[in-house]
Design a protein around this motif. Structure first.
Motif, PDB file in Angstrom:
ATOM      1  N   HIS A 163       0.852  -1.182   0.000  1.00 57.65           N
ATOM      2  CA  HIS A 163       0.000   0.000   0.000  1.00 57.65           C
ATOM      3  C   HIS A 163       0.895   1.242   0.000  1.00 57.65           C
ATOM      4  O   HIS A 163       1.729   1.421   0.891  1.00 57.65           O
ATOM      5  CB  HIS A 163      -0.907   0.011   1.233  1.00 57.65           C
ATOM      6  CG  HIS A 163      -1.756  -1.219   1.350  1.00 57.65           C
ATOM      7  ND1 HIS A 163      -2.910  -1.402   0.636  1.00 57.65           N
ATOM      8  CD2 HIS A 163      -1.585  -2.351   2.078  1.00 57.65           C
ATOM      9  CE1 HIS A 163      -3.428  -2.578   0.923  1.00 57.65           C
ATOM     10  NE2 HIS A 163      -2.648  -3.180   1.801  1.00 57.65           N
ATOM     11  N   MET A 164       0.706   2.100  -0.990  1.00 57.98           N
ATOM     12  CA  MET A 164       1.527   3.290  -1.132  1.00 57.98           C
ATOM     13  C   MET A 164       0.692   4.538  -0.876  1.00 57.98           C
ATOM     14  O   MET A 164      -0.481   4.608  -1.261  1.00 57.98           O
ATOM     15  CB  MET A 164       2.161   3.340  -2.512  1.00 57.98           C
ATOM     16  CG  MET A 164       2.983   2.100  -2.836  1.00 57.98           C
ATOM     17  SD  MET A 164       3.949   2.275  -4.339  1.00 57.98           S
ATOM     18  CE  MET A 164       5.220   3.437  -3.805  1.00 57.98           C
ATOM     19  N   GLY A 190      11.025   0.150  -8.990  1.00 60.52           N
ATOM     20  CA  GLY A 190       9.610  -0.160  -8.920  1.00 60.52           C
ATOM     21  C   GLY A 190       8.806   0.979  -8.321  1.00 60.52           C
ATOM     22  O   GLY A 190       7.656   1.222  -8.694  1.00 60.52           O
ATOM     23  N   THR A 191       9.413   1.707  -7.366  1.00 63.24           N
ATOM     24  CA  THR A 191       8.743   2.852  -6.760  1.00 63.24           C
ATOM     25  C   THR A 191       8.553   3.966  -7.786  1.00 63.24           C
ATOM     26  O   THR A 191       7.526   4.656  -7.789  1.00 63.24           O
ATOM     27  CB  THR A 191       9.544   3.358  -5.541  1.00 63.24           C
ATOM     28  OG1 THR A 191       9.623   2.305  -4.578  1.00 63.24           O
ATOM     29  CG2 THR A 191       8.891   4.559  -4.889  1.00 63.24           C
ATOM     30  N   ARG A 192       9.516   4.135  -8.674  1.00 64.70           N
ATOM     31  CA  ARG A 192       9.383   5.128  -9.753  1.00 64.70           C
ATOM     32  C   ARG A 192       8.243   4.727 -10.694  1.00 64.70           C
ATOM     33  O   ARG A 192       7.416   5.563 -11.105  1.00 64.70           O
ATOM     34  CB  ARG A 192      10.701   5.237 -10.507  1.00 64.70           C
ATOM     35  CG  ARG A 192      10.664   6.066 -11.789  1.00 64.70           C
ATOM     36  CD  ARG A 192      10.376   7.552 -11.526  1.00 64.70           C
ATOM     37  NE  ARG A 192      10.586   8.333 -12.738  1.00 64.70           N
ATOM     38  CZ  ARG A 192      11.750   8.894 -13.056  1.00 64.70           C
ATOM     39  NH1 ARG A 192      12.792   8.765 -12.255  1.00 64.70           N
ATOM     40  NH2 ARG A 192      11.873   9.601 -14.155  1.00 64.70           N
ATOM     41  N   LEU A 230       5.576   9.692  -2.951  1.00 63.95           N
ATOM     42  CA  LEU A 230       4.712   8.511  -2.886  1.00 63.95           C
ATOM     43  C   LEU A 230       5.584   7.348  -2.428  1.00 63.95           C
ATOM     44  O   LEU A 230       6.500   6.930  -3.127  1.00 63.95           O
ATOM     45  CB  LEU A 230       4.118   8.208  -4.267  1.00 63.95           C
ATOM     46  CG  LEU A 230       3.167   7.006  -4.316  1.00 63.95           C
ATOM     47  CD1 LEU A 230       1.836   7.357  -3.652  1.00 63.95           C
ATOM     48  CD2 LEU A 230       2.953   6.533  -5.758  1.00 63.95           C
ATOM     49  N   LEU A 231       5.290   6.818  -1.223  1.00 63.52           N
ATOM     50  CA  LEU A 231       6.120   5.774  -0.643  1.00 63.52           C
ATOM     51  C   LEU A 231       5.261   4.639  -0.093  1.00 63.52           C
ATOM     52  O   LEU A 231       4.086   4.817   0.240  1.00 63.52           O
ATOM     53  CB  LEU A 231       6.985   6.341   0.490  1.00 63.52           C
ATOM     54  CG  LEU A 231       8.065   7.352   0.110  1.00 63.52           C
ATOM     55  CD1 LEU A 231       8.758   7.861   1.369  1.00 63.52           C
ATOM     56  CD2 LEU A 231       9.085   6.742  -0.848  1.00 63.52           C
ATOM     57  N   SER A 232       5.891   3.487   0.017  1.00 62.82           N
ATOM     58  CA  SER A 232       5.240   2.333   0.626  1.00 62.82           C
ATOM     59  C   SER A 232       5.028   2.582   2.117  1.00 62.82           C
ATOM     60  O   SER A 232       5.907   3.097   2.807  1.00 62.82           O
ATOM     61  CB  SER A 232       6.111   1.088   0.437  1.00 62.82           C
ATOM     62  OG  SER A 232       5.704   0.044   1.302  1.00 62.82           O
ATOM     63  N   GLU A 233       3.852   2.176   2.610  1.00 59.66           N
ATOM     64  CA  GLU A 233       3.593   2.301   4.045  1.00 59.66           C
ATOM     65  C   GLU A 233       4.572   1.475   4.869  1.00 59.66           C
ATOM     66  O   GLU A 233       4.863   1.806   6.018  1.00 59.66           O
ATOM     67  CB  GLU A 233       2.159   1.889   4.371  1.00 59.66           C
ATOM     68  CG  GLU A 233       1.140   2.989   4.129  1.00 59.66           C
ATOM     69  CD  GLU A 233      -0.175   2.720   4.823  1.00 59.66           C
ATOM     70  OE1 GLU A 233      -0.306   3.101   6.009  1.00 59.66           O
ATOM     71  OE2 GLU A 233      -1.072   2.126   4.184  1.00 59.66           O
ATOM     72  N   ASN A 254      -4.098   7.125  -2.922  1.00 61.15           N
ATOM     73  CA  ASN A 254      -3.327   5.945  -2.525  1.00 61.15           C
ATOM     74  C   ASN A 254      -3.114   5.067  -3.750  1.00 61.15           C
ATOM     75  O   ASN A 254      -3.737   5.289  -4.799  1.00 61.15           O
ATOM     76  CB  ASN A 254      -4.038   5.159  -1.410  1.00 61.15           C
ATOM     77  CG  ASN A 254      -5.427   4.725  -1.827  1.00 61.15           C
ATOM     78  OD1 ASN A 254      -5.585   3.842  -2.658  1.00 61.15           O
ATOM     79  ND2 ASN A 254      -6.452   5.364  -1.241  1.00 61.15           N
ATOM     80  N   TYR A 255      -2.255   4.111  -3.612  1.00 68.45           N
ATOM     81  CA  TYR A 255      -1.925   3.244  -4.756  1.00 68.45           C
ATOM     82  C   TYR A 255      -1.530   1.875  -4.219  1.00 68.45           C
ATOM     83  O   TYR A 255      -0.780   1.781  -3.240  1.00 68.45           O
ATOM     84  CB  TYR A 255      -0.762   3.857  -5.550  1.00 68.45           C
ATOM     85  CG  TYR A 255      -0.394   3.099  -6.806  1.00 68.45           C
ATOM     86  CD1 TYR A 255      -1.102   3.284  -7.987  1.00 68.45           C
ATOM     87  CD2 TYR A 255       0.674   2.200  -6.811  1.00 68.45           C
ATOM     88  CE1 TYR A 255      -0.775   2.592  -9.141  1.00 68.45           C
ATOM     89  CE2 TYR A 255       1.022   1.509  -7.962  1.00 68.45           C
ATOM     90  CZ  TYR A 255       0.291   1.706  -9.121  1.00 68.45           C
ATOM     91  OH  TYR A 255       0.622   1.021 -10.265  1.00 68.45           O
ATOM     92  N   HIS A 256      -2.059   0.840  -4.833  1.00 63.06           N
ATOM     93  CA  HIS A 256      -1.723  -0.522  -4.435  1.00 63.06           C
ATOM     94  C   HIS A 256      -0.902  -1.186  -5.529  1.00 63.06           C
ATOM     95  O   HIS A 256      -1.236  -1.088  -6.713  1.00 63.06           O
ATOM     96  CB  HIS A 256      -2.990  -1.347  -4.182  1.00 63.06           C
ATOM     97  CG  HIS A 256      -3.807  -0.847  -3.045  1.00 63.06           C
ATOM     98  ND1 HIS A 256      -5.091  -1.269  -2.794  1.00 63.06           N
ATOM     99  CD2 HIS A 256      -3.524   0.066  -2.071  1.00 63.06           C
ATOM    100  CE1 HIS A 256      -5.564  -0.656  -1.732  1.00 63.06           C
ATOM    101  NE2 HIS A 256      -4.633   0.166  -1.277  1.00 63.06           N
ATOM    102  N   ARG A 257       0.142  -1.855  -5.132  1.00 65.27           N
ATOM    103  CA  ARG A 257       0.947  -2.640  -6.072  1.00 65.27           C
ATOM    104  C   ARG A 257       1.281  -3.967  -5.415  1.00 65.27           C
ATOM    105  O   ARG A 257       0.994  -4.189  -4.227  1.00 65.27           O
ATOM    106  CB  ARG A 257       2.237  -1.905  -6.436  1.00 65.27           C
ATOM    107  CG  ARG A 257       3.168  -1.693  -5.257  1.00 65.27           C
ATOM    108  CD  ARG A 257       4.454  -1.028  -5.648  1.00 65.27           C
ATOM    109  NE  ARG A 257       5.286  -0.770  -4.467  1.00 65.27           N
ATOM    110  CZ  ARG A 257       6.481  -0.203  -4.505  1.00 65.27           C
ATOM    111  NH1 ARG A 257       6.982   0.198  -5.661  1.00 65.27           N
ATOM    112  NH2 ARG A 257       7.176  -0.019  -3.403  1.00 65.27           N
ATOM    113  N   GLU A 258       1.890  -4.853  -6.166  1.00 69.25           N
ATOM    114  CA  GLU A 258       2.231  -6.169  -5.642  1.00 69.25           C
ATOM    115  C   GLU A 258       3.741  -6.344  -5.585  1.00 69.25           C
ATOM    116  O   GLU A 258       4.470  -5.839  -6.442  1.00 69.25           O
ATOM    117  CB  GLU A 258       1.622  -7.262  -6.526  1.00 69.25           C
ATOM    118  CG  GLU A 258       0.103  -7.250  -6.543  1.00 69.25           C
ATOM    119  CD  GLU A 258      -0.469  -8.267  -7.527  1.00 69.25           C
ATOM    120  OE1 GLU A 258       0.302  -8.781  -8.374  1.00 69.25           O
ATOM    121  OE2 GLU A 258      -1.682  -8.545  -7.445  1.00 69.25           O
TER     122      GLU A 258
END
Length: 283
Positions: A163-164, A190-192, A230-233, A254-258
């Motif tokens: 969750h970002m 991946g964060t970029r 924008l960073l991972s929680e 917010n943004y969700h990735r795997e």
């Protein structure tokens, strides 16, 4: 021939017989004799000894190139044969992107090693594209990346949801996100990639962007008021607890990735690699 090849590669690494002999715990004459024997066996000259410093001949360069591949394949073969005993032990060459590698992997690895103490992990941390390249080049057994990567030579397994959120300096008032300075990771991260998808999804057009090479550096920059990110929680738990960072409009932005584990598309994964992969898939 295997011993001769290893001695040759050591000499080629140092380009010096004496230093090679020290590393191999051999005498210099013994090293020289092995090299001469290999040259006779291959019917080529491997080193040019006419100068004060030795130099590889063209044949020597070829033997270095293929010799390294032979060594790597020999190591993989021995590991695969060892797996027939079904022991989970030995080296685990593991690569991870920054967010997972620095913030989630240590705890997961500690738990795994409690069950399998004979495993010896070797960890390499880099961005997603570099990890994928090292898997393809067979210098890593398994990689853990942010987001996804598409390559027919790789197999991906989902291992976690990330969750970002947008973060800013604690106490800072954030209004128009277009007017903020955004601090982002480098290309290949991946964060970029997540940031680029995020701003497209939310129709954000940043007027100013700063590019930094690590999540820790980005967090420090944001905490000092240089901008938002924008960073991972997973990566900001300590900063939220210490009240140096705040989450901006969590419900709206917010943004969700795997997170994925990746490995080479091959039927011959080591027992240790397979076991760790299955462990990562567990919640």
């Amino acid at each position: 021939m295997a011993d001769k090849l290893q001695i040759f590669l050591t000499v080629a690494k140092h380009m010096n017989f004496s230093r090679a002999a020290e590393e191999l715990y051999m005498t210099q004459p013994a090293v020289s004799q092995y090299i001469k024997s290999l040259e006779v066996e291959l019917n080529v000259q491997l080193f040019d000894r006419t100068q004060k410093k030795i130099q590889l001949t063209k044949a020597g360069e070829i033997v270095v190139y293929y010799g390294k591949e032979i060594n790597m394949l020999s190591t993989k073969m021995n590991r695969a044969l060892d797996d027939l005993t079904n022991h989970v032990a030995g080296e685990l060459l593991l690569g991870a992107s920054y967010s997972y590698g620095e913030y989630l992997l240590p705890k997961r690895l500690a738990s795994f090693l409690t069950d399998y103490p004979q495993v010896i992990p070797r960890i390499y941390i880099d961005n997603t594209s570099e990890i994928a390249d090292k898997i393809i080049n067979q210098t890593l057994d398994l990689g853990i990346i942010e987001g996804s990567i598409h390559n027919k030579r790789l197999v991906m397994h989902k291992i976690a949801i990330d969750h970002m959120v947008i973060v800013a300096k604690s106490g800072q008032t954030v209004h128009n996100l277009n007017e903020q300075t955004w601090i982002i990771r480098e290309d290949g991260s991946g964060t970029r990639e997540a940031f680029e998808h995020f701003i497209e999804e939310h129709h954000i057009e940043p007027q100013r962007i700063l590019e930094f090479g690590s999540t820790q550096l980005i967090k420090e920059a944001v905490a000092n008021g240089l901008g938002v990110a924008l960073l991972s929680e997973w990566t900001i738990k300590n900063e939220l607890r210490l009240n140096t960072l705040q989450i901006v409009s969590r419900n709206t932005y917010n943004y969700h990735r795997e997170f994925h584990a990746i490995h080479l598309n091959t039927p011959f994964l080591s027992k240790t690699t397979e076991t760790f992969l299955e462990f990562l898939k567990q919640p």
